[in-house]
Scaffold this active site. Structure first.
Site: not given
Ligand code: AMP
Length: 398
Positions: A7, A91, A180, A208-209, A212, A241, A284, A386
């Protein structure tokens, strides 16, 4: 067979080597600061500590060469020679309207990808650099491209066309593409497997949260609508975003803040979303901690996010005229109890009954159900992967 998954970003390159007999990760890592002073390789063999190797990587070609060196290294490598790597899966962000599935790499395919760089000017050139570097360093090894957009190529015209003059689509390919795709495909298939059903018989909404975020309506295994559009800026508000927005806001705020269009787009891509609404963070975990400590704007940002996700779930249940399964995935979807509760906790009208105990507790990192036995809609947390999709797609093409 062992498959290397790549990637490539503009100054970084992530990789994983998978053994497809067991679908296990043998080693993974990251080349960081490619083309920038202080470049380094972080490499981790499964079950061992990470090693960090500082070395100059002026381009992606040196980066790939370093990855291969690490993979065959006597101490922290996992293969005895490069010949053990049967194929490489890459990717690639954008398929345009040229590919509706993953494809094997050849000169013609690469020329089409280059032709589509205009559609993803930030990411596609870096992805292409990664493929070209790999082809130079590993001649003769079969390679595949797995696109972020291809899974959504099944969207009907009514879902992908914007309400602007048709010529913009015909002449300049302006339409909704969605992103995604590998993740939405993977989690919808895994959800069906988990439930012992054929994906063809299910209406699924996949959320998919992550940093992004996108929501997809998967009807009978096919994407029929998705929340991201021409670019990943459309849809729900995200880490930084804005998501969906009245386009008239652009001119209005450009006047107020004295911004030009590229400053405006930077504002919408980098300064908006959770970071912008909360003024606290795009992450988050930070938002939940701040909300818990009484920060009202962090709480507001979480409310705005969950409300918009919930609206998409409702819209897609309507689009499919039904909903059998609701799936949460990615960093936030898999880990943030509060968001799942706010999205799925009050969807009883749709036949969703969330089990609040199961939602709040349970083993992380595995697929699990969080709805009550009485719930008409099954609610699942499905960890996305992925890299595994890319490896599976590559293997299937061979
Ligand atoms: P991603 O883009 O899928 O890697 O998701 C990142 C987002 O997931 C960030 O806003 C993190 O704060 C949130 N998140 C919440 N809890 C966790 C956790 N235990 N491990 C990884 N990411 C987390």
């Amino acid at each position: 067979m062992k498959i290397l998954v790549i990637n490539a970003g503009s100054s970084s390159l992530k990789y994983q080597l998978l053994d497809m007999e067991t679908e296990s990760v043998l080693a993974k890592g990251l080349c960081d600061r490619i083309g920038i002073e202080g470049s380094m390789l972080k490499h981790k063999k499964a079950g061992c500590d990470e090693v960090v190797i500082m070395k100059n990587m002026p381009s992606h070609t040196e980066a790939i060469a370093m990855v291969l060196d690490a993979l065959v290294n006597a101490e922290y490598g996992v293969v005895s020679s490069m010949e053990e790597i049967g194929a490489v899966g890459h990717r690639m962000v954008h398929s345009g309207e040229d590919f509706n599935c993953s494809v094997l790499v050849n000169d013609e395919v690469m020329a089409i990808c280059k032709n589509n760089t205009e559609l993803a000017p930030l990411h596609q050139p870096a992805n292409i650099l990664g493929v070209e570097a790999c082809r130079a360093v590993m001649p003769g090894v079969p390679m595949a491209l797995v696109f972020d957009t291809a899974f959504h190529s099944t969207m009907p015209e009514k879902a992908y066309l914007y309400g602007i003059p048709y010529e913009a689509y015909k002449d300049y390919k302006v339409r909704r593409y969605g992103f995604h795709g590998a993740s939405h495909m993977f989690v919808s298939q895994e959800a069906a497997k988990f439930l012992g059903k054929d994906v063809k018989d299910l209406k699924i909404v996949t959320c998919h949260l992550g940093n992004g975020s996108s929501i997809t309506a998967v009807d009978g295994g096919k994407s029929v609508d998705t929340s991201m559009g021409f670019t990943p800026l459309e849809g729900v508000p995200m880490g930084t975003r804005s998501g969906d927005l009245d386009p008239a806001v652009l001119e209005y705020l450009m006047g107020k803040y004295n911004m030009n269009i590229s400053e405006m787009l930077n504002y919408l891509n980098k300064k908006s979303g959770m970071a912008g609404v909360s003024g606290v963070s795009s992450d988050f975990r930070d938002l939940c901690a701040a909300a818990e400590a009484g920060n009202e704007r962090a709480k507001l940002a979480l409310d705005v996010f969950s409300y918009r996700v919930k609206k998409y779930v409702g819209a897609y249940a309507a689009a499919m005229d039904g909903l059998d399964v609701l799936v949460f995935t990615a960093g936030v979807g898999e880990n943030t109890v509060e968001v799942r509760e706010a999205v799925a906790g009050e969807l009883t009208f749709f036949g969703v009954e969330l089990d609040r105990e199961l939602n709040a507790n349970g083993v992380r990192g595995i697929i699990r159900e969080i709805s009550t036995p009485a719930s008409k809609v099954r609610v699942l947390i499905v960890p996305t992967n992925e890299e595994l999709v890319i490896a599976r797609e590559t293997l299937a093409l061979l």
